[in-house]
Design an enzyme around this catalytic site. Structure first.
Site, short mmCIF file in Angstrom:
data_model
loop_
_atom_site.label_atom_id
_atom_site.label_comp_id
_atom_site.label_asym_id
_atom_site.label_seq_id
_atom_site.Cartn_x
_atom_site.Cartn_y
_atom_site.Cartn_z
N ASP A 1 17.41 6.70 2.43
CA ASP A 1 16.34 6.24 3.30
C ASP A 1 15.91 7.34 4.29
O ASP A 1 16.66 8.29 4.54
CB ASP A 1 16.85 5.01 4.08
CG ASP A 1 15.74 4.03 4.40
OD1 ASP A 1 14.57 4.42 4.38
OD2 ASP A 1 16.06 2.86 4.69
N ASP B 1 8.59 -2.29 2.47
CA ASP B 1 9.46 -3.28 3.13
C ASP B 1 8.83 -4.66 3.09
O ASP B 1 9.46 -5.65 3.46
CB ASP B 1 9.72 -2.88 4.59
CG ASP B 1 10.88 -1.89 4.68
OD1 ASP B 1 11.59 -1.72 3.68
OD2 ASP B 1 11.06 -1.29 5.76
C1 GLA Z 1 14.40 0.70 6.02
C2 GLA Z 1 14.33 0.31 4.56
C3 GLA Z 1 14.89 -1.07 4.36
C4 GLA Z 1 16.30 -1.13 4.88
C5 GLA Z 1 16.34 -0.69 6.34
C6 GLA Z 1 17.77 -0.56 6.83
O1 GLA Z 1 13.51 -0.04 6.78
O2 GLA Z 1 13.02 0.39 4.09
O3 GLA Z 1 14.84 -1.44 3.01
O4 GLA Z 1 17.12 -0.32 4.09
O5 GLA Z 1 15.72 0.58 6.51
O6 GLA Z 1 17.83 -0.14 8.13
#
Ligand code: GLA
Length: 726
Positions: free
Chosen positions: A475, A545
Site C-alpha cells: 500500500d 477503496d
Molecule cells: C488503504 C487501502 C485499504 C486498506 C487501508 C489500511 O486505504 O486502500 O484497502 O488497506 O489502507 O489502512
C-alpha cells in the site's frame, strides 16, 4: 516491421494494421509524418512538402528559423530555439544556459527490445526496435528515441534515453517520453479524472486552441488524474472513428497534454511531469525516460482497448501470473478495521474456507502498536499482544484449513509516532526548518537514502521469511509534500520523487526475486497508483477503496478502457456499503466483482446467513468464467456512467466459441421494460445458444439480444452464450 528508405529519408514502422512514419528534413530535422492505417509503400516524402514551404527562408537567413520551426511537426520538439509550442526536453548547463537544439545523427534497427535501466517495461518475444539518435553539439547532449513494436500487436512503445557526452554536468529540467503531431482535423480528448474512492471517471472535451493537460505532482500516478490520454476524432464512438492514445508505464509524477497551436495543428505528448523535476547528468551518464505505450485505432475505443489488453497480457504482466487462476481471497479490512486478534482472524478464515474461499489476507494493524492509523508505520514487527503466539502460528493454523495466507504492508511510510522515527527522524522526506505536513498521520520515507531502502527491504523480507506468506498487499497512502532530502546535494533535490519511484521498483523487483512465488497486489488508498508501471510487478491492483457495487461500475468501466479485467482488484463487501451507505443485493455485488480478481472484503462470520450461503455458488461461478475473463476480448456494450440506468459489457473467447454478457440494471425505469443490447465480437456466421434457445450471431450483433424485463433496482445477471456446433 521497421524500414529506413534512404532515398526518401523516411522511417516507416508497420504494425499489424497501422503505420508510423517519420522523415528527415534538410538532413537535420526529424519530423513526424504520419500515424494511422497501414500504408503500402515508402514513397511518402511528398507528405513533407507542406512542412518544407518555409525551409527556403532559413536557407536564405538561418536567423529567421523560428517561422519554420514553429510550424514544423517535430518528432521530439525542444525548448528555446523558436518552436514555441510544448516541448519534450529542456536542459541547462552548469552556468545556467538553457535551450536545446537537436539534429538528426544516426539510426539503428535492432531485433528485440533493449531494457530501460531501473524501469518497468514491456518485454517478450517478437519485438523489433528502431533507435534514432539526435544530438545537440553545443550542450553535448544526445537523445536516443526508441520505438518498439511486437509482432501481432498494434502498439508502438516509445521512450527516450538522454546521454551527456560532454565533460561537464548537465541539468535535465524536462524530459518527456513521447510526442505525436496530429494534423488539422477536429478532435476531442478523453482523460480519466477522480478522487479518493471515486477513481478514473471518463471526461471528454473538445480540443480547442491552447494547451490542455492533465498531470500528477503528488509523487504517485494519483486518484485525481490518470497517466492516460486519448485524442479522438470528433464523434468517435466505441466502434468508429480515429483514436490516438497514450498510457505511461510509470507510477510517479506525469504530464500529458494536447495542444492546438496557431495553425490548427495538434501536438500530443506524455512524460514525467517537469514541475519540480531536475536531474543532474554527470559527464558520460545517461537518463532513461519511462515508456509510453502509443496506440492508434481506426475503429473507435473498442479496438484501442483490445490493443492495450493484449499488449499488457502478453508483454507487461509477469508470465507466471497473467493467465493463472488467482486465489479467491477474503480481506479483513472492512470486516474488522484495526479491531482484531488472532482468534477473530482465524474464525473468519475458518468460516470462509467452508464456502470455498482460498486465501485470508490480513490487512493493516498487525504490527508495532498499531490499533489505529496514528502509529507504527516503519515498525514492521508483529504485535504479539494482538496476534498471540505470533504470525507463524496464525499462518500455520490458516494453512491447516487448506487456505493460503497474505499480508498488508505500507513499506514507503513512517509514522512520527514510531520506534523508527525516534531513532531516525531524518529518514522522513522533509525540508529542514519546516514542520512536515502529515497525511493520515504519516510521513514518507526518504528512499533516495540507500540506508533507508535497505531497511525497508529487510523489514518486509524478514516477515516474509518468517512464515508461509504467499501474497503481499503493498500500500501507499499519501501524496508527497515538503519534498526535501538530507542525503542529496542542493542541485539534486529535484530528483527526489523520481528516485522514490525507482526505489519502489527496485524493492518490488528484489522481493519477487527472493520470493518468486509471491502474488503481489499493489494499492494506494485504493487506486491512486493503478498504472502500467505497477502492473509490471503486480498482476493485480486494488482498484478503489469504494467497494459499492454501483460505484464500481463506473470505476471498473474506465479502468478497463486499457487494463485487462484480470488485473482489477474487486471484492464483495458488506452492506450498507461503508463508503456510500447503499444497500445492494449480495448476488449483484458478486456479479460486479467478477469483472476483476474476485474476493471478499467483510467479516464472513457476521453477514446475514442468506448472504453467506450464496458465497459457495459465487466462487463456483467465478471459477467457471475465470479463464474466459482472463483471456477473452472485452467489449463495452452500454455504460451506466453515461446513460444513468444500466450497464452492459461482454467478454468473448479468442476462438469465439463462447461469450458472457454481463448486464446490470442500476435503476428501473417506468414504461421501460426489457432492454435490447447489440452484442459484439461473435463469429458472425455462426449460431449461439443460451438458456436452451439458439440465435444467429449476425442477428445478435445487428438486431441485438433482449434482456427480459428486469424488475427493481440494482439487478445483475450473467448470460452465457455458447457457439453451436454445425
Ligand atoms: C488503504 C487501502 C485499504 C486498506 C487501508 C489500511 O486505504 O486502500 O484497502 O488497506 O489502507 O489502512
Amino acid at each position: 516491421m521497421i524500414v529506413f528508405d534512404g532515398k526518401e529519408n523516411i522511417f516507416k514502422i508497420d504494425t499489424e494494421n497501422n503505420s508510423y512514419v517519420m522523415g528527415i528534413i534538410d538532413e537535420k530535422y526529424l519530423v513526424h509524418i504520419y500515424y494511422g492505417k497501414k500504408l503500402s509503400g515508402t514513397h511518402l516524402a511528398y507528405l513533407l512538402d507542406m512542412d518544407q514551404e518555409y525551409l527556403n527562408d532559413i536557407h536564405i537567413n538561418y536567423g529567421e528559423k523560428s517561422s519554420f520551426l514553429d510550424r514544423l511537426p517535430m518528432e521530439y520538439p525542444t525548448a528555446g530555439m523558436g518552436d514555441f509550442r510544448q516541448s519534450c526536453i529542456e536542459a541547462a548547463d552548469t552556468i545556467g544556459k538553457t535551450g536545446v537544439e537537436l539534429f538528426y545523427d544516426s539510426y539503428k534497427i535492432i531485433a528485440g527490445k533493449p531494457a530501460l535501466d531501473g524501469l518497468p517495461a514491456t518485454f517478450g518475444d517478437g519485438a523489433q526496435t528502431l533507435c534514432i539518435t539526435l544530438k545537440d553539439d553545443v550542450l553535448k547532449l544526445e537523445v536516443e528515441l526508441r520505438y518498439s513494436v511486437f509482432e501481432g500487436n498494434d502498439a508502438v512503445i516509445r521512450s527516450a534515453v538522454i546521454t551527456n557526452y560532454g565533460d561537464k554536468p548537465l541539468y535535465i529540467e524536462k524530459v518527456l517520453s513521447a510526442c505525436l503531431e496530429l494534423g488539422y482535423e477536429l478532435h476531442d480528448y478523453i482523460t480519466l479524472h477522480g478522487s479518493w474512492a471515486r477513481e478514473r471517471r471518463i471526461d471528454r472535451q473538445r480540443v480547442g486552441f491552447g494547451c490542455h493537460s492533465v498531470e500528477s505532482s503528488r509523487g504517485i500516478s494519483s486518484h485525481q488524474e490518470h497517466p492516460f490520454m486519448a485524442v479522438v476524432s470528433e464523434g468517435a464512438t466505441q466502434e468508429t472513428g480515429d483514436v490516438y492514445a497514450m498510457n505511461f508505464v510509470y507510477s510517479g509524477n506525469f504530464v500529458s497534454f494536447v495542444e492546438k497551436a496557431q495553425f490548427g495543428t495538434q501536438r500530443f505528448g506524455m512524460g514525467i511531469n517537469p514541475n519540480g523535476f531536475c536531474w543532474k547528468l554527470e559527464a558520460g551518464e545517461s537518463f532513461a525516460a519511462p515508456e509510453v505505450v502509443t496506440v492508434y485505432s481506426d475503429a473507435g475505443l473498442d479496438k484501442m482497448t483490445s490493443t492495450f489488453h493484449d499488449l499488457y497480457r502478453e508483454h507487461l504482466i509477469r508470465k507466471s501470473w497473467v493467465y493463472s487462476e488467482r486465489p479467491v481471497l477474503i480481506n479483513n479490512w472492512e470486516g474488522t478495521y484495526f479491531d482484531f486478534d488472532e482468534k477473530k482472524i482465524f474464525d473468519i478464515a475458518k468460516e470462509a474456507s467452508k464456502h470455498g474461499i482460498e486465501m485470508l489476507v490480513l490487512d493493516d494493524g498487525w504490527f508495532g502498536k498499531r490499533n489505529d492509523d496514528r502509529t507504527s508505520l516503519g515498525d514492521w514487527f508483529v504485535n504479539e499482544d494482538k496476534l498471540k503466539g505470533g504470525l507463524r502460528k496464525l499462518v500455520n493454523n490458516i494453512n491447516s484449513l487448506g487456505m493460503k495466507f497474505g499480508i498488508w504492508f505500507e513499506p514507503e511510510m513512517i509514522s512520527p509516532e514510531s520506534e523508527l522515527y525516534k531513532k531516525h527522524p531524518d529518514w522522513a522526506v522533509h525540508i529542514e526548518g519546516r514542520e512536515p505536513g502529515q497525511v493520515r498521520n504519516q510521513l514518507i520515507l526518504d528512499l533516495s537514502n540507500r540506508e533507508v531502502v535497505e531497511y525497508v527491504y529487510e523489514s518486509v523480507a524478514r516477515i516474509l521469511r518468517s512464515a508461509n506468506i504467499e501474497y503481499v498487499k503493498w500500500d501507499m497512502n499519501r501524496p508527497f509534500t515538503d519534498v526535501g532530502s538530507n542525503v542529496l546535494d542542493a542541485d539534486r533535490q529535484g530528483e527526489i520523487m523520481h528516485r522514490h519511484t525507482l526505489a519502489v521498483y527496485e524493492l518490488q523487483g528484489r522481493l519477487l526475486k527472493e520470493f518468486p512465488y509471491l502474488l503481489l497486489e499493489n494499492c494506494s488508498s485504493g487506486g491512486a497508483r493503478f498504472d502500467p508501471g505497477m502492473l509490471y510487478f503486480s498482476p493485480q491492483i486494488w482498484c478503489s477503496d469504494d467497494t459499492d457495487a454501483i460505484e464500481r461500475l463506473a470505476i471498473q468501466e474506465s479502468t478497463a478502457l486499457m487494463y485487462p479485467l484480470s488485473v482489477i482488484g474487486a471484492h464483495v463487501s458488506d452492506c450498507p456499503n461503508h463508503t456510500v451507505g447503499r444497500v445492494t443485493p449480495f448476488e449483484t455485488r458478486g456479479v460486479i466483482a467478477m469483472a476483476g480478481t474476485f474476493g471478499y472484503e467483510l467479516d464472513v462470520t457476521k453477514i446475514p446467513e442468506e448472504d453467506r450461503n450464496v458465497i459457495a455458488s459465487q466462487v463456483e461461478t467465478y471459477k467457471k468464467y475465470c479463464p474466459l475473463i482472463q483471456t477473452g476480448d472485452y467489449y463495452r456494450i452500454a455504460s451506466y456512467q453515461s446513460n444513468h440506468y444500466f450497464d452492459c459489457y461482454e467478454i468473448v473467447s479468442k476462438d469465439k466459441s463462447e461469450a458472457i454478457v454481463v448486464f446490470v440494471q442500476v435503476l428501473a425505469q417506468p414504461n421501460m421494460h426489457s432492454r435490447c443490447v447489440k452484442l459484439k465480437g461473435l463469429d458472425f456466421s455462426a449460431k449461439y445458444e443460451t438458456d436452451g434457445k439458439v440465435y444467429d450471431a449476425d442477428a445478435l450483433m445487428n438486431g441485438g439480444f433482449i434482456i427480459k424485463r428486469p424488475w427493481g433496482d440494482f439487478k445483475a445477471e450473467i448470460i452465457h452464450l455458447q457457439k453451436c456446433r454445425d
